[in-house]
Design an enzyme around this catalytic site. Structure first.
Site, PDB file in Angstrom:
ATOM      1  N   LYS A   1      12.244  65.502  22.590  1.00 21.42           N
ATOM      2  CA  LYS A   1      11.922  66.288  21.407  1.00 21.42           C
ATOM      3  C   LYS A   1      10.616  67.041  21.616  1.00 21.42           C
ATOM      4  O   LYS A   1       9.661  66.403  22.062  1.00 21.42           O
ATOM      5  CB  LYS A   1      11.797  65.326  20.228  1.00 21.42           C
TER       6      LYS A   1
ATOM      7  N   LYS B   1       8.342  62.523  23.205  1.00 21.39           N
ATOM      8  CA  LYS B   1       8.031  63.335  22.039  1.00 21.39           C
ATOM      9  C   LYS B   1       6.689  64.004  22.272  1.00 21.39           C
ATOM     10  O   LYS B   1       5.652  63.338  22.352  1.00 21.39           O
ATOM     11  CB  LYS B   1       7.988  62.449  20.795  1.00 21.39           C
TER      12      LYS B   1
HETATM   13  C1  PBG Z   1       7.858  61.750  12.162  1.00 21.08           C
HETATM   14  C2  PBG Z   1       8.691  62.877  12.652  1.00 21.08           C
HETATM   15  C3  PBG Z   1       8.341  64.228  12.834  1.00 21.08           C
HETATM   16  C4  PBG Z   1       9.508  64.876  13.198  1.00 21.08           C
HETATM   17  C5  PBG Z   1      10.520  63.919  13.265  1.00 21.08           C
HETATM   18  N1  PBG Z   1       9.975  62.679  12.947  1.00 21.08           N
HETATM   19  C6  PBG Z   1       7.064  64.936  12.604  1.00 21.08           C
HETATM   20  C7  PBG Z   1       5.926  64.775  13.497  1.00 21.08           C
HETATM   21  O1  PBG Z   1       5.900  63.961  14.425  1.00 21.08           O
HETATM   22  O2  PBG Z   1       4.958  65.474  13.221  1.00 21.08           O
HETATM   23  C8  PBG Z   1       9.653  66.343  13.447  1.00 21.08           C
HETATM   24  C9  PBG Z   1      10.994  66.885  13.187  1.00 21.08           C
HETATM   25  C10 PBG Z   1      11.090  68.361  13.138  1.00 21.08           C
HETATM   26  O3  PBG Z   1      10.130  69.124  13.347  1.00 21.08           O
HETATM   27  O4  PBG Z   1      12.210  68.789  12.867  1.00 21.08           O
HETATM   28  N2  PBG Z   1       6.855  61.345  13.010  1.00 21.08           N
END
Ligand code: PBG
Length: 324
Positions: A247, A194
């Site tokens: 992601k 991520k």
């Molecule tokens: C929670 C989370 C996030 C997303 C999914 N789980 C936000 C982040 O990490 O800032 C992002 C999902 C999206 O942008 O569609 N941590």
């Protein structure tokens, strides 16, 4: 010289193209993200994500019928609590908003695969994904709370927990907690790779979860790097992840491809909020053919090696597939 190899022969007509084509997007690939909030009788639009709403439990029930009837069989829940505090206590309350959404959905549709995003950022007053002391994230102390969150979702009937916090060691900690409590069958879909991405902007608006200070760069990954994706995925595999995730998706297909080749676990690509907003905005202006651009993008994720696609476009895709 006579030309014997003519790749164009394979593109001669539509039926031949259909016959030999390799990659498809199907209903069984899709995961639909859903935002649930406290209250009653409300369905609030998210301005930067046209077509996506915050649902209260009653409007969620109606919406779930639509989701089920369209043939979607997996949903990913995000909670928008009324109260946030420094330790994100709404995340692991047994009757928190996500826990109730899971119970309600499993009761109405026992075969719907319910996935819970496990993180604290939607629940903390400072908007960070873990506990904070003196402006720094407390990795190990956060693990306990993530495990409590995962356990409370398991007790509510969740099928898959998806830790998105990026603390080190969380997969092993959560696996141990689930197993010790008799939830060996709950899967872990790890947000393994991520990146600290600007593509999450619309989500943070939607979840009111932008960090109040600093950024997430000390725990989310640096997108100038590629190799550490192998380290992150390797650790999650060792710690017991069942499904890996990359992601965002579209700008990271090289990473999807690398992880797909290296690890024999099901792989998920999360096409995040910013990807959705960009396509919606261009489509809304009539600048792109929405269906074609979305299907091309999703197929590219499959081609790169992802099996599971998390996308806010899931319902639109289901409608487009039905029409064919
Ligand atoms: C929670 C989370 C996030 C997303 C999914 N789980 C936000 C982040 O990490 O800032 C992002 C999902 C999206 O942008 O569609 N941590």
């Amino acid at each position: 010289m006579e030309l014997t190899r003519r790749p164009r022969r394979l593109r001669k007509n539509e039926n031949i193209r259909d016959l030999i084509h390799e990659y498809d997007v199907g209903l069984s690939d899709l995961v639909y993200p859903v935002f649930v909030m406290e209250g009653e009788g409300k369905k609030e639009p998210i301005p930067s994500m046209p077509g996506i709403f915050h649902y209260t439990l009653d409007t969620l029930a109606e919406h779930m019928k639509e989701v089920w009837d369209l043939g979607i069989r997996a949903v990913l829940f995000f909670g928008i609590p009324d109260h946030k505090d420094a330790v994100g206590s709404e995340a692991y309350r047994p009757d928190g908003i996500v826990q109730r959404a899971i119970r309600q959905t499993k009761e109405a549709y026992p075969d719907m695969v319910c996935i819970a995003d496990i993180c604290l950022c939607e629940y903390t007053s400072h908007g960070h994904c873990g506990l904070i002391r003196d402006g720094r994230i407390l990795n190990d102390e956060t693990l306990e709370l993530l495990s409590r969150t995962a356990l409370s979702c398991a007790q509510a009937g969740v099928d898959i927990v998806a830790p998105s916090d990026m603390m080190d060691g969380r997969i092993g900690h959560i696996r141990k907690t689930l197993d010790e409590n008799g939830y060996e069958d709950v899967l872990i879909m790890a947000y393994s790779i991520k990146y600290a991405s600007a593509f999450y902007g619309p989500f943070r608006e939607a979840a009111h979860s932008a960090p109040a200070f600093g950024d997430r760069k000390t725990y989310q990954m640096d997108w100038r790097n590629k190799k550490d994706a192998l380290v992150e995925a390797g650790l999650d595999v060792e710690e017991g992840a069942d499904i890996l995730m990359v992601k965002p998706a579209l700008a990271y297909l090289d990473v999807v491809s690398m992880i797909a080749e290296k690890y024999p676990l099901p792989l998920c690509a999360y096409s995040v909020s910013g990807e959705y907003s960009m396509m919606k905005a261009a489509a809304g202006n009539g600048w792109i053919d929405e269906e074609k651009v979305v299907m091309e993008s999703m197929t590219a994720m499959k081609r790169a090696g992802a099996k599971i696609l998390i996308t806010y476009y899931a319902l639109d895709i289901a409608r487009w597939l039905k029409k064919q």
